[in-house]
Design a protein around this motif. Structure first.
Motif, mmCIF file in Angstrom:
data_model
loop_
_atom_site.group_PDB
_atom_site.id
_atom_site.type_symbol
_atom_site.label_atom_id
_atom_site.label_comp_id
_atom_site.label_asym_id
_atom_site.label_seq_id
_atom_site.Cartn_x
_atom_site.Cartn_y
_atom_site.Cartn_z
ATOM 1 N N THR A 163 0.801 -1.217 0.000
ATOM 2 C CA THR A 163 0.000 0.000 0.000
ATOM 3 C C THR A 163 0.836 1.271 0.000
ATOM 4 O OG1 THR A 163 -0.153 -0.160 2.409
ATOM 5 C CG2 THR A 163 -1.974 -1.061 1.144
ATOM 6 N N GLU A 164 2.122 1.167 0.308
ATOM 7 C CA GLU A 164 2.933 2.385 0.318
ATOM 8 C C GLU A 164 3.054 2.978 -1.086
ATOM 9 O OE1 GLU A 164 5.538 -0.930 -0.785
ATOM 10 O OE2 GLU A 164 4.119 -0.637 0.860
ATOM 11 N N ARG A 165 2.848 2.166 -2.122
ATOM 12 C CA ARG A 165 2.902 2.667 -3.498
ATOM 13 C C ARG A 165 1.496 2.816 -4.086
ATOM 14 N NH1 ARG A 165 7.246 -0.954 -6.593
ATOM 15 N NH2 ARG A 165 6.267 0.097 -8.360
ATOM 16 N N SER A 166 0.587 1.943 -3.720
ATOM 17 C CA SER A 166 -0.813 1.962 -4.183
ATOM 18 C C SER A 166 -0.956 2.443 -5.626
ATOM 19 C CB SER A 166 -1.684 2.798 -3.245
ATOM 20 O OG SER A 166 -1.160 4.074 -3.017
ATOM 21 N N PRO A 167 -0.456 1.653 -6.601
ATOM 22 C CA PRO A 167 -0.522 2.057 -8.003
ATOM 23 C C PRO A 167 -1.960 2.122 -8.512
ATOM 24 C CG PRO A 167 0.235 -0.201 -7.807
ATOM 25 C CD PRO A 167 0.195 0.355 -6.437
ATOM 26 N N THR A 168 -2.134 2.968 -9.542
ATOM 27 C CA THR A 168 -3.471 3.179 -10.090
ATOM 28 C C THR A 168 -3.478 2.900 -11.595
ATOM 29 O OG1 THR A 168 -2.983 5.552 -10.245
ATOM 30 C CG2 THR A 168 -4.167 4.796 -8.286
ATOM 31 N N SER A 169 -3.257 3.900 -12.412
ATOM 32 C CA SER A 169 -3.346 3.746 -13.869
ATOM 33 C C SER A 169 -2.215 2.882 -14.414
ATOM 34 C CB SER A 169 -3.309 5.121 -14.542
ATOM 35 O OG SER A 169 -4.386 5.912 -14.118
ATOM 36 N N VAL A 170 -2.505 2.228 -15.553
ATOM 37 C CA VAL A 170 -1.509 1.407 -16.221
ATOM 38 C C VAL A 170 -1.455 1.820 -17.686
ATOM 39 C CG1 VAL A 170 -3.171 -0.442 -16.692
ATOM 40 C CG2 VAL A 170 -0.737 -0.972 -16.639
ATOM 41 N N ALA A 171 -0.231 1.855 -18.256
ATOM 42 C CA ALA A 171 -0.054 2.284 -19.641
ATOM 43 C C ALA A 171 1.124 1.557 -20.262
ATOM 44 C CB ALA A 171 0.164 3.799 -19.711
ATOM 45 N N ARG A 172 1.146 1.527 -21.592
ATOM 46 C CA ARG A 172 2.218 0.887 -22.338
ATOM 47 C C ARG A 172 3.199 1.934 -22.846
ATOM 48 N NH1 ARG A 172 4.242 -3.832 -22.557
ATOM 49 N NH2 ARG A 172 2.155 -4.781 -22.733
ATOM 50 N N ASP A 173 4.488 1.650 -22.688
ATOM 51 C CA ASP A 173 5.548 2.464 -23.264
ATOM 52 C C ASP A 173 6.497 1.516 -23.986
ATOM 53 O OD1 ASP A 173 7.376 4.544 -23.858
ATOM 54 O OD2 ASP A 173 8.541 4.050 -22.067
ATOM 55 N N ALA A 174 6.256 1.339 -25.288
ATOM 56 C CA ALA A 174 7.035 0.394 -26.097
ATOM 57 C C ALA A 174 7.032 -0.982 -25.430
ATOM 58 C CB ALA A 174 8.438 0.923 -26.317
ATOM 59 N N GLY A 175 8.196 -1.477 -25.033
ATOM 60 C CA GLY A 175 8.259 -2.802 -24.435
ATOM 61 C C GLY A 175 8.014 -2.830 -22.946
ATOM 62 N N ARG A 176 7.708 -1.680 -22.361
ATOM 63 C CA ARG A 176 7.514 -1.628 -20.912
ATOM 64 C C ARG A 176 6.050 -1.408 -20.557
ATOM 65 N NH1 ARG A 176 11.179 2.900 -18.461
ATOM 66 N NH2 ARG A 176 9.985 4.107 -20.007
ATOM 67 N N LEU A 177 5.635 -2.004 -19.446
ATOM 68 C CA LEU A 177 4.313 -1.770 -18.883
ATOM 69 C C LEU A 177 4.512 -0.916 -17.636
ATOM 70 C CD1 LEU A 177 1.351 -2.633 -19.416
ATOM 71 C CD2 LEU A 177 1.693 -4.433 -17.721
ATOM 72 N N LEU A 178 3.856 0.236 -17.578
ATOM 73 C CA LEU A 178 4.073 1.198 -16.505
ATOM 74 C C LEU A 178 2.804 1.417 -15.696
ATOM 75 C CD1 LEU A 178 6.003 3.913 -18.564
ATOM 76 C CD2 LEU A 178 6.982 2.017 -17.259
ATOM 77 N N TRP A 179 2.997 1.774 -14.413
ATOM 78 C CA TRP A 179 1.860 2.191 -13.606
ATOM 79 C C TRP A 179 2.236 3.397 -12.763
ATOM 80 C CZ3 TRP A 179 0.901 -2.806 -10.208
ATOM 81 C CH2 TRP A 179 2.023 -3.078 -9.430
ATOM 82 N N VAL A 180 1.190 4.119 -12.335
ATOM 83 C CA VAL A 180 1.380 5.331 -11.533
ATOM 84 C C VAL A 180 1.437 4.946 -10.061
ATOM 85 C CG1 VAL A 180 0.373 7.537 -10.845
ATOM 86 C CG2 VAL A 180 0.186 6.755 -13.223
#
Length: 202
Positions: A163-180
């Motif tokens: 919970t210290e990071r509690s990610p929300t949105s997810v998106a693609r950046d080329a070969g990487r999968l990112l979250w907020v």
């Protein structure tokens, strides 16, 4: 709505009491989930102009009134949206033209997601679940959809974070999968607020 240089181009509001959360953009409109009222709002897009926000699908249009609408994505045709009910653990298929809603049959895991990402027949969702010790952990579940977007089977999952990071949105950046990394549930949120790579998935 913002320009590439960050300048504010337009501002649109919904009814008082709305809590606008996530959005999906199609060729002719933007659709926004309202977590407070269980409404999917629509604003038409025409020549770069954003129209007035209108309620497109309301709580009475769902099989049962949603608890907390959150993540939303539209298919490439712009005719169908998938909308997640966070907390209620349901996923809905919305016919955007007919304004009809059906529940997606889910197996193998949770898809009541915060952020959603649709790539072909793969749906990524940022979900939270009990960690077995009285707390909560966050992860991305990957579901395989049928051709009609009516069933979803969870086939893969990321490594969880706390919970210290509690990610929300997810998106693609080329070969990487990112979250907020939102830090929504951190005891003391501390800058910088970051975007990071989803652990264990690409």
């Amino acid at each position: 709505m913002y320009a590439p240089d960050g300048a504010l181009l337009a501002r649109r509001t919904a009814a008082p009491g709305a809590a606008l959360n996530d959005l999906a953009v199609t060729g002719d409109a933007v659709y926004v989930t309202d977590s407070a009222t269980g409404t999917l709002w629509r604003a038409a897009l025409d020549g770069g102009r954003v129209g007035t926000m209108v309620p497109w699908v309301g709580p009475d249009d769902f099989p049962a009134a949603p608890v907390f609408l959150n993540g939303v994505v539209a298919d490439p045709s712009g005719r169908v949206a998938l909308v997640a009910e966070q907390g209620g653990e349901r996923l809905f298929r919305v016919d955007l033209g007919g304004r009809s809603v059906t529940e997606v049959e889910i197996s193998g895991g949770r898809m009541g997601a915060d952020g959603l990402l649709l790539e072909g027949n793969r749906l990524y969702g940022v979900v939270n679940e009990p960690d077995g010790a009285g707390g909560t952990r966050f992860l991305v579940n990957v579901a395989r959809l049928d051709d009609g977007l009516r069933t979803a089977r969870v086939v893969e999952r990321s490594r969880p974070v706390g919970t210290e990071r509690s990610p929300t949105s997810v998106a693609r950046d080329a070969g990487r999968l990112l979250w907020v990394d939102s830090q929504l549930f951190a005891t003391t949120p501390t800058p910088p607020f970051t975007v990071s790579e989803v652990p264990g998935l690409r």
